[in-house]
Enzyme design. Sequence first.
Site, mmCIF file in Angstrom:
data_model
loop_
_atom_site.group_PDB
_atom_site.id
_atom_site.type_symbol
_atom_site.label_atom_id
_atom_site.label_comp_id
_atom_site.label_asym_id
_atom_site.label_seq_id
_atom_site.Cartn_x
_atom_site.Cartn_y
_atom_site.Cartn_z
ATOM 1 N N THR A 28 0.848 -1.199 0.000
ATOM 2 C CA THR A 28 0.000 0.000 0.000
ATOM 3 C C THR A 28 0.883 1.248 0.000
ATOM 4 O O THR A 28 1.953 1.242 0.608
ATOM 5 C CB THR A 28 -0.880 0.001 1.277
ATOM 6 O OG1 THR A 28 -1.704 -1.163 1.255
ATOM 7 C CG2 THR A 28 -1.774 1.240 1.340
ATOM 8 N N THR A 31 4.230 4.654 -3.582
ATOM 9 C CA THR A 31 5.204 3.914 -4.406
ATOM 10 C C THR A 31 4.531 2.677 -4.999
ATOM 11 O O THR A 31 4.701 2.368 -6.189
ATOM 12 C CB THR A 31 6.437 3.518 -3.558
ATOM 13 O OG1 THR A 31 6.853 4.648 -2.788
ATOM 14 C CG2 THR A 31 7.582 3.058 -4.438
ATOM 15 N N ASP A 81 6.229 -4.080 -1.582
ATOM 16 C CA ASP A 81 5.669 -2.982 -0.789
ATOM 17 C C ASP A 81 6.722 -1.900 -0.568
ATOM 18 O O ASP A 81 7.925 -2.139 -0.741
ATOM 19 C CB ASP A 81 5.164 -3.523 0.562
ATOM 20 C CG ASP A 81 4.176 -2.586 1.245
ATOM 21 O OD1 ASP A 81 3.883 -1.499 0.705
ATOM 22 O OD2 ASP A 81 3.688 -2.951 2.333
ATOM 23 N N ASP A 84 8.497 3.451 5.022
ATOM 24 C CA ASP A 84 8.690 4.839 5.449
ATOM 25 C C ASP A 84 10.145 5.094 5.800
ATOM 26 O O ASP A 84 10.658 6.187 5.590
ATOM 27 C CB ASP A 84 7.774 5.141 6.641
ATOM 28 C CG ASP A 84 6.320 4.973 6.248
ATOM 29 O OD1 ASP A 84 5.886 5.670 5.318
ATOM 30 O OD2 ASP A 84 5.631 4.116 6.834
ATOM 31 N N LYS A 94 7.045 0.872 8.793
ATOM 32 C CA LYS A 94 5.962 0.934 7.819
ATOM 33 C C LYS A 94 4.679 1.361 8.536
ATOM 34 O O LYS A 94 4.598 1.342 9.741
ATOM 35 C CB LYS A 94 5.750 -0.428 7.151
ATOM 36 C CG LYS A 94 6.927 -0.828 6.278
ATOM 37 C CD LYS A 94 6.690 -2.118 5.517
ATOM 38 C CE LYS A 94 5.343 -2.251 4.877
ATOM 39 N NZ LYS A 94 4.968 -1.136 3.989
ATOM 40 N N GLY A 96 2.897 4.301 7.474
ATOM 41 C CA GLY A 96 2.574 5.707 7.229
ATOM 42 C C GLY A 96 1.186 5.857 6.614
ATOM 43 O O GLY A 96 0.463 6.822 6.867
ATOM 44 N N GLY A 97 0.805 4.860 5.823
ATOM 45 C CA GLY A 97 -0.529 4.874 5.205
ATOM 46 C C GLY A 97 -1.568 4.145 6.052
ATOM 47 O O GLY A 97 -2.733 4.044 5.661
ATOM 48 N N GLU A 103 -0.403 -5.449 5.874
ATOM 49 C CA GLU A 103 0.906 -5.553 5.207
ATOM 50 C C GLU A 103 1.760 -6.625 5.878
ATOM 51 O O GLU A 103 2.394 -7.449 5.203
ATOM 52 C CB GLU A 103 1.619 -4.200 5.253
ATOM 53 C CG GLU A 103 0.946 -3.149 4.383
ATOM 54 C CD GLU A 103 1.542 -1.759 4.503
ATOM 55 O OE1 GLU A 103 1.256 -0.941 3.636
ATOM 56 O OE2 GLU A 103 2.278 -1.494 5.460
ATOM 57 N N LYS A 121 14.153 7.290 1.791
ATOM 58 C CA LYS A 121 13.694 6.342 2.807
ATOM 59 C C LYS A 121 14.846 5.622 3.510
ATOM 60 O O LYS A 121 14.645 4.978 4.525
ATOM 61 C CB LYS A 121 12.772 5.287 2.171
ATOM 62 C CG LYS A 121 11.601 5.859 1.383
ATOM 63 C CD LYS A 121 10.612 6.532 2.285
ATOM 64 C CE LYS A 121 9.396 7.097 1.593
ATOM 65 N NZ LYS A 121 8.564 6.131 0.936
#
Length: 219
Positions: A28, A31, A81, A84, A94, A96-97, A103, A121
């Site tokens: 997700t 990117t 994937d 961050d 990971k 951030g979303g 995930e 990153k």
Amino acid sequence: MNQDDLKRAAAHAALDYVPDDSLVGVGTGSTVNFFIEALGTRKHRIAGAVSSSEASTARLKAVGIPVFDLNGVNELPVYIDGADEITQGLAMIKGGGGALTREKIVAAVADKFVCIADEKKRVSLLGKFPLPLEVIPMARSYVAREVVRLSGQPVLREGFTTDNGNLILDIHNLQILDPIELETRLSAITGVVMCGLFARRPADILILATANGVEITRR
Ligand code: 5RP
């Protein structure tokens, strides 16, 4: 090259890691959105996808890629994937979303985790990016107090609910010297659904897009 160009370059390079006739695990984020776009151009060569969020599922379906329920999937050769933050050892922050739980679940099933990222990153020490924790709503205050005991500063992500109906606490001011230990401690707090540290199961391959080209790191 701007950051979007770099994200696109990493996403396109990831196509080389997608085997024909197989299912692909899809993460997700912005990117990954470039990756989904690219994957759409070769949708007839794959069996379909397993998705880590409602947002990615909608994008996959929009480009004509069938999305399968993970419960019916026994073999998933690869999971692609973003991150961050990512270290040289391929441990990541990971979430951030806000999709960290699904995930981590899809990543657990996959044989290989391929991280796609732009050079911003890459870090030597994790923790500048606030570390997301997905928490059960009624445990929010308790988990926040426990995080303070570990010297973190938890901040509720306002107005955000995860795909699983939970909340996100973003932990600020952490200097993560031992990511595996911290992941273990945070994951053990009652009420924490998932911790955004991916250190116990880091990425296997990093595709990092830089101004000088795409760099590949293998663990
Ligand atoms: C979402 C994530 C993403 O992988 C992470 O936030 C990176 O996103 P982007 O590619 O937009 O920078 O963990 O939960």
